[in-house]
Scaffold this active site. Structure first.
Site, PDB file in Angstrom:
ATOM      1  CB  ALA A  23       2.965   8.368 -11.625  1.00 41.44           C
ATOM      2  CG  PHE A  34      -1.302  10.723 -12.223  1.00 45.80           C
ATOM      3  CD1 PHE A  34      -0.326  10.135 -11.421  1.00 45.80           C
ATOM      4  CD2 PHE A  34      -2.592  10.225 -12.180  1.00 45.80           C
ATOM      5  CE1 PHE A  34      -0.635   9.079 -10.585  1.00 45.80           C
ATOM      6  CE2 PHE A  34      -2.917   9.165 -11.332  1.00 45.80           C
ATOM      7  CZ  PHE A  34      -1.932   8.583 -10.541  1.00 45.80           C
ATOM      8  CB  VAL A 102      -1.961   3.881  -5.095  1.00 49.66           C
ATOM      9  CG1 VAL A 102      -2.034   5.219  -4.381  1.00 49.66           C
ATOM     10  CG2 VAL A 102      -2.395   4.050  -6.554  1.00 49.66           C
ATOM     11  CG  ASP A 103       2.646   1.103  -8.331  1.00 54.61           C
ATOM     12  OD1 ASP A 103       2.982   1.925  -9.213  1.00 54.61           O
ATOM     13  OD2 ASP A 103       3.385   0.783  -7.380  1.00 54.61           O
ATOM     14  CG  HIS A 118      -0.667  10.189  -2.661  1.00 56.30           C
ATOM     15  ND1 HIS A 118      -0.153  10.685  -3.835  1.00 56.30           N
ATOM     16  CD2 HIS A 118      -0.497  11.176  -1.744  1.00 56.30           C
ATOM     17  CE1 HIS A 118       0.274  11.923  -3.636  1.00 56.30           C
ATOM     18  NE2 HIS A 118       0.099  12.245  -2.370  1.00 56.30           N
ATOM     19  CB  CYS A 147     -22.844  -3.563   6.355  1.00 58.92           C
ATOM     20  SG  CYS A 147     -21.917  -2.325   5.424  1.00 58.92           S
ATOM     21  CB  SER A 185       7.554  13.072  -8.405  1.00 58.36           C
ATOM     22  OG  SER A 185       6.447  13.871  -7.976  1.00 58.36           O
ATOM     23  CB  SER A 186       5.074  16.485 -12.181  1.00 55.57           C
ATOM     24  OG  SER A 186       3.954  16.273 -11.317  1.00 55.57           O
ATOM     25  CB  ILE A 228      13.576   5.977 -13.184  1.00 56.07           C
ATOM     26  CG1 ILE A 228      13.048   7.395 -12.916  1.00 56.07           C
ATOM     27  CG2 ILE A 228      13.929   5.284 -11.869  1.00 56.07           C
ATOM     28  CD1 ILE A 228      11.660   7.420 -12.329  1.00 56.07           C
TER      29      ILE A 228
END
Ligand code: APR
Length: 250
Positions: A23, A34, A102-103, A118, A147, A185-186, A228
């Protein structure tokens, strides 16, 4: 700067390079991570929201949480870090990205070989009939137009299995990498956090670029403590100026 010259040398000398992004890759696109101080889990309880039981037992909270993330995604665009990785893939410096995100911002910036561990917020499906939709449909309705069943985003919820084949492909990439670079990332969530260890066990050099310490720092060949976007842009400038490379500055 010395760290970035070393990173440039590793990228040019120790391929194929595989990236694991988290993230932290997207905070410079104004999407919260997060576990930073201002991260999502500092404000929300993941076990109350990002689970199947949340969808079944607290649907109003569940949908409100994912609608908030979809609204944020509407205003988010790839940042310089995403663009640099896409450029390096085109130049043959980067073999693939394994992402926990997930972006969809890696793909939006032009990266082609992206393994989404993910899942993704960009699509959704009906829990009852399996019909597929754009993820943004959740901003308008929560029931399937075919449905009437409940819709859910195609993200992996806590307690769910990863998308079929994604973990196997990620482990294969880690095993065959010459250089494994973790970006933002952690490294606290399994099984993604096992990938640097797999890469290292198979002979790869491991680099971590992260604002905060991670549990893998002590086993990494290089840790770059910083942002980054600016780190990758600085390395790319070294390549452009011909000052990078495994021989270091010429
Ligand atoms: N530059 C460098 N590092 C950054 C930046 C940045 N611009 N922004 C944030 N970071 C770092 C933070 O210091 C933090 O250590 O990125 C890391 C992000 O860690 P997490 O928030 O834990 O995100 P991630 O590791 O991707 O989480 C893994 O947990 O909740 C689940 O499914 C969710 O995919 C997610 C998984």
């Amino acid at each position: 700067m010395e760290d970035l010259v070393k990173l440039a040398g590793l990228i040019e000398g120790k391929g194929p390079m595989v990236v694991l992004s988290g993230a932290g890759m997207s905070t410079e696109s104004n999407l919260p991570d997060f576990r930073s101080r201002e991260g999502l889990w500092a404000r929300f309880d993941p076990m109350r929201l990002a689970t199947l039981s949340a969808l079944e037992n607290r649907p109003e909270e569940f949908y409100a949480f994912y609608r908030m993330r979809l609204e944020a995604l509407r205003g988010a665009f790839p940042n310089s870090g995403h663009r640099t990785l896409a450029k390096w893939e085109k130049k043959g410096l980067l073999a693939a990205i394994v992402t926990q995100n997930v972006d969809g911002l890696h793909q939006q910036s032009g990266s082609r070989r992206v393994v989404e561990l993910h899942g993704t917020l960009l699509t959704a499906r009906c829990k009852r009939c399996g019909a597929g939709f754009s993820g943004f449909v959740l901003l308008e309705r929560i029931l399937c137009e075919r449905c009437g069943g409940p819709l859910r985003p195609d993200v992996v919820l806590f307690g769910e299995n990863l998308p079929a084949g994604a973990l196997e492909e990620a482990e294969q990439l880690a095993s065959n990498a010459g250089l494994f670079v973790v970006l933002g990332s952690s490294l606290t969530v399994s099984p993604a956090n096992s990938l640097p260890g797999i890469a290292r066990a198979c002979g790869a050099k491991v680099v971590i670029v992260n604002r905060d310490p991670t549990p893998f720092d002590g086993r990494a060949d290089l840790v770059v403590r910083g942002e980054i976007g600016s780190a990758l842009s600085a390395v790319d400038r070294l390549f452009e100026s011909g000052a990078g490379g495994s021989e270091g500055p010429r």
